[in-house]
Design a protein around this motif. Structure first.
Motif, PDB file in Angstrom:
ATOM      1  N   ALA A   3       5.158   3.798   5.646  1.00  9.05           N
ATOM      2  CA  ALA A   3       3.970   4.565   5.254  1.00  9.05           C
ATOM      3  C   ALA A   3       3.067   3.675   4.407  1.00  9.05           C
ATOM      4  O   ALA A   3       3.494   3.099   3.416  1.00  9.05           O
ATOM      5  CB  ALA A   3       4.381   5.795   4.470  1.00  9.05           C
ATOM      6  N   ILE A   4       1.827   3.549   4.814  1.00 11.73           N
ATOM      7  CA  ILE A   4       0.857   2.755   4.055  1.00 11.73           C
ATOM      8  C   ILE A   4       0.089   3.720   3.158  1.00 11.73           C
ATOM      9  O   ILE A   4      -0.658   4.570   3.640  1.00 11.73           O
ATOM     10  CB  ILE A   4      -0.088   1.987   4.992  1.00 11.73           C
ATOM     11  N   ILE A   5       0.315   3.579   1.867  1.00  9.97           N
ATOM     12  CA  ILE A   5      -0.317   4.484   0.911  1.00  9.97           C
ATOM     13  C   ILE A   5      -1.700   3.966   0.511  1.00  9.97           C
ATOM     14  O   ILE A   5      -2.641   4.733   0.380  1.00  9.97           O
ATOM     15  CB  ILE A   5       0.587   4.651  -0.325  1.00  9.97           C
ATOM     16  N   ILE A   6      -1.814   2.635   0.355  1.00  7.11           N
ATOM     17  CA  ILE A   6      -3.070   2.043  -0.083  1.00  7.11           C
ATOM     18  C   ILE A   6      -3.561   1.102   1.012  1.00  7.11           C
ATOM     19  O   ILE A   6      -2.814   0.265   1.495  1.00  7.11           O
ATOM     20  CB  ILE A   6      -2.870   1.261  -1.396  1.00  7.11           C
ATOM     21  N   ASP A   7      -4.823   1.243   1.399  1.00  6.84           N
ATOM     22  CA  ASP A   7      -5.404   0.325   2.369  1.00  6.84           C
ATOM     23  C   ASP A   7      -5.678  -1.012   1.702  1.00  6.84           C
ATOM     24  O   ASP A   7      -6.321  -1.049   0.635  1.00  6.84           O
ATOM     25  CB  ASP A   7      -6.723   0.873   2.907  1.00  6.84           C
TER      26      ASP A   7
END
Length: 53
Positions: A3-7
């Motif tokens: 899961a990518i929380i911050i771009d």
């Protein structure tokens, strides 16, 4: 898939102008105040260490 929380944001290009002066100065002041506070907390904790126990 993680899961990518911050771009991720790419670094600015050399021809891109820096941010406004007030924002850069505010970051500098905030970081220096936090650094001084952490230094004071560590100094007082180390000073009180011989009196503990």
């Amino acid at each position: 898939m993680p899961a990518i929380i911050i771009d991720p944001v790419p670094p600015p290009t050399p021809d891109e102008p820096p941010g406004p002066l007030w924002k850069r100065l505010a970051w500098f002041v905030a970081l220096s105040v936090v650094a001084a506070g952490v230094t004071a907390i560590v100094a007082y904790a180390l000073r009180a260490l011989p009196f503990a126990g």
